[in-house]
Design a protein around this motif. Structure first.
Motif, PDB file in Angstrom:
ATOM      1  N   SER A   1      83.407  61.298  42.546  1.00 48.19           N
ATOM      2  CA  SER A   1      82.704  60.759  43.704  1.00 48.19           C
ATOM      3  C   SER A   1      82.378  61.908  44.651  1.00 48.19           C
ATOM      4  CB  SER A   1      83.610  59.738  44.409  1.00 48.19           C
ATOM      5  OG  SER A   1      83.018  59.289  45.601  1.00 48.19           O
ATOM      6  N   ALA A   2      81.266  61.781  45.355  1.00 48.37           N
ATOM      7  CA  ALA A   2      80.929  62.779  46.368  1.00 48.37           C
ATOM      8  C   ALA A   2      79.861  62.236  47.304  1.00 48.37           C
ATOM      9  CB  ALA A   2      80.436  64.068  45.727  1.00 48.37           C
ATOM     10  N   ILE A   3      80.054  62.498  48.593  1.00 50.50           N
ATOM     11  CA  ILE A   3      79.063  62.201  49.615  1.00 50.50           C
ATOM     12  C   ILE A   3      79.088  63.333  50.622  1.00 50.50           C
ATOM     13  CG2 ILE A   3      79.143  59.695  49.361  1.00 50.50           C
ATOM     14  CD1 ILE A   3      80.949  59.680  51.907  1.00 50.50           C
ATOM     15  N   GLY A   4      78.064  63.423  51.427  1.00 49.68           N
ATOM     16  CA  GLY A   4      78.043  64.448  52.462  1.00 49.68           C
ATOM     17  C   GLY A   4      76.628  64.757  52.888  1.00 49.68           C
ATOM     18  N   SER A   5      76.436  65.986  53.340  1.00 52.44           N
ATOM     19  CA  SER A   5      75.111  66.399  53.787  1.00 52.44           C
ATOM     20  C   SER A   5      74.865  67.849  53.389  1.00 52.44           C
ATOM     21  CB  SER A   5      74.973  66.228  55.302  1.00 52.44           C
ATOM     22  OG  SER A   5      75.849  67.099  55.987  1.00 52.44           O
ATOM     23  N   LEU A   6      73.596  68.147  53.178  1.00 51.69           N
ATOM     24  CA  LEU A   6      73.163  69.499  52.818  1.00 51.69           C
ATOM     25  C   LEU A   6      72.072  69.953  53.781  1.00 51.69           C
ATOM     26  CD1 LEU A   6      72.780  69.048  48.937  1.00 51.69           C
ATOM     27  CD2 LEU A   6      74.778  69.943  50.168  1.00 51.69           C
ATOM     28  N   SER A   7      72.001  71.258  53.994  1.00 51.75           N
ATOM     29  CA  SER A   7      70.905  71.828  54.784  1.00 51.75           C
ATOM     30  C   SER A   7      69.816  72.387  53.881  1.00 51.75           C
ATOM     31  CB  SER A   7      71.425  72.933  55.710  1.00 51.75           C
ATOM     32  OG  SER A   7      72.044  73.961  54.952  1.00 51.75           O
ATOM     33  N   GLU A   8      70.195  72.673  52.665  1.00 50.01           N
ATOM     34  CA  GLU A   8      69.246  73.176  51.667  1.00 50.01           C
ATOM     35  C   GLU A   8      69.727  72.739  50.292  1.00 50.01           C
ATOM     36  OE1 GLU A   8      68.304  77.578  50.124  1.00 50.01           O
ATOM     37  OE2 GLU A   8      67.502  77.159  52.130  1.00 50.01           O
ATOM     38  N   ALA A   9      68.784  72.336  49.458  1.00 50.44           N
ATOM     39  CA  ALA A   9      69.118  71.942  48.095  1.00 50.44           C
ATOM     40  C   ALA A   9      68.191  72.660  47.132  1.00 50.44           C
ATOM     41  CB  ALA A   9      68.985  70.436  47.923  1.00 50.44           C
ATOM     42  N   HIS A  10      68.762  73.127  46.036  1.00 57.32           N
ATOM     43  CA  HIS A  10      67.996  73.686  44.925  1.00 57.32           C
ATOM     44  C   HIS A  10      68.136  72.659  43.811  1.00 57.32           C
ATOM     45  CE1 HIS A  10      67.614  77.988  46.411  1.00 57.32           C
ATOM     46  NE2 HIS A  10      68.209  77.312  47.383  1.00 57.32           N
ATOM     47  N   ILE A  11      67.068  71.921  43.577  1.00 56.72           N
ATOM     48  CA  ILE A  11      67.123  70.787  42.673  1.00 56.72           C
ATOM     49  C   ILE A  11      66.051  70.936  41.600  1.00 56.72           C
ATOM     50  CG2 ILE A  11      65.689  69.398  44.235  1.00 56.72           C
ATOM     51  CD1 ILE A  11      67.358  66.957  43.362  1.00 56.72           C
ATOM     52  N   ARG A  12      66.503  70.831  40.345  1.00 59.21           N
ATOM     53  CA  ARG A  12      65.551  70.930  39.225  1.00 59.21           C
ATOM     54  C   ARG A  12      65.263  69.520  38.746  1.00 59.21           C
ATOM     55  NH1 ARG A  12      66.125  71.059  33.903  1.00 59.21           N
ATOM     56  NH2 ARG A  12      68.320  71.643  33.931  1.00 59.21           N
ATOM     57  N   PHE A  13      63.991  69.148  38.883  1.00 60.05           N
ATOM     58  CA  PHE A  13      63.556  67.824  38.460  1.00 60.05           C
ATOM     59  C   PHE A  13      63.416  67.786  36.942  1.00 60.05           C
ATOM     60  CE2 PHE A  13      61.665  68.336  42.795  1.00 60.05           C
ATOM     61  CZ  PHE A  13      62.553  67.490  43.435  1.00 60.05           C
ATOM     62  N   ALA A  14      63.440  66.589  36.365  1.00 57.23           N
ATOM     63  CA  ALA A  14      63.388  66.412  34.916  1.00 57.23           C
ATOM     64  C   ALA A  14      62.194  67.143  34.316  1.00 57.23           C
ATOM     65  CB  ALA A  14      63.307  64.923  34.572  1.00 57.23           C
ATOM     66  N   GLY A  15      62.466  67.976  33.306  1.00 54.76           N
ATOM     67  CA  GLY A  15      61.425  68.695  32.592  1.00 54.76           C
ATOM     68  C   GLY A  15      60.904  69.942  33.276  1.00 54.76           C
ATOM     69  N   ALA A  16      61.340  70.204  34.493  1.00 52.49           N
ATOM     70  CA  ALA A  16      60.872  71.386  35.228  1.00 52.49           C
ATOM     71  C   ALA A  16      61.577  72.638  34.723  1.00 52.49           C
ATOM     72  CB  ALA A  16      61.120  71.226  36.726  1.00 52.49           C
ATOM     73  N   ALA A  17      60.868  73.755  34.759  1.00 53.18           N
ATOM     74  CA  ALA A  17      61.437  75.022  34.294  1.00 53.18           C
ATOM     75  C   ALA A  17      62.347  75.661  35.338  1.00 53.18           C
ATOM     76  CB  ALA A  17      60.311  75.983  33.932  1.00 53.18           C
TER      77      ALA A  17
END
Length: 136
Positions: free
Chosen positions: A34-50
């Motif tokens: 489990s995890a909750i919280g807040s971020l100021s910046e996210a590096h997120i790779r979407f499905a199929g993205a390089a």
């Protein structure tokens, strides 16, 4: 399974902190329960993205799941922007805690996880093995 609750502080890299915590406690196999919280910046790779997309601002960490191996983590998360838009995908290094991240880890002391190149997928994939008895 052992459980380990923790709170991450502002500025910590979410992925790196979870990997470091598991290893500091002497484990090589864990899951995020489990995890909750807040971020100021996210590096997120979407499905199929390089590569990962960088999203900045007041982000809510709605959920987080994944595994943590001796050779790295595989984390998926759902984030909400300050206008309520929800984004989801693979969380890379660089996801910075804004105010807090409250995480519950499940540590698996009898198991050893690694990530190894998989010719079929082209990605390093999870390899699950029983942990050898001490002294072997």
């Amino acid at each position: 399974m052992l459980t380990l609750p923790l709170r991450l502080s502002p500025g910590q890299d979410l992925r790196r902190a979870l990997e470091d915590t598991v290893h500091v406690h002497g484990h090589s196999a864990a899951f995020v329960l489990s995890a909750i919280g807040s971020l100021s910046e996210a590096h997120i790779r979407f499905a199929g993205a390089a590569k990962a997309t960088v999203v900045s601002g007041k982000l809510e960490l709605l959920s987080l799941s994944g595994s943590i191996a001796a050779t790295g983590a595989h984390l998926h998360g759902a984030l909400a922007t300050d206008d309520g838009t929800v984004l989801g995908g693979h969380l890379a290094y660089g996801c910075l805690v804004r105010t807090t991240a409250e995480v519950l880890l499940g540590l698996l002391p009898d198991w050893h996880f690694t990530r190894e190149a998989d010719a079929a997928t082209g990605y390093p994939e999870l390899v699950v093995q029983p942990k050898p008895p001490a002294g072997d």
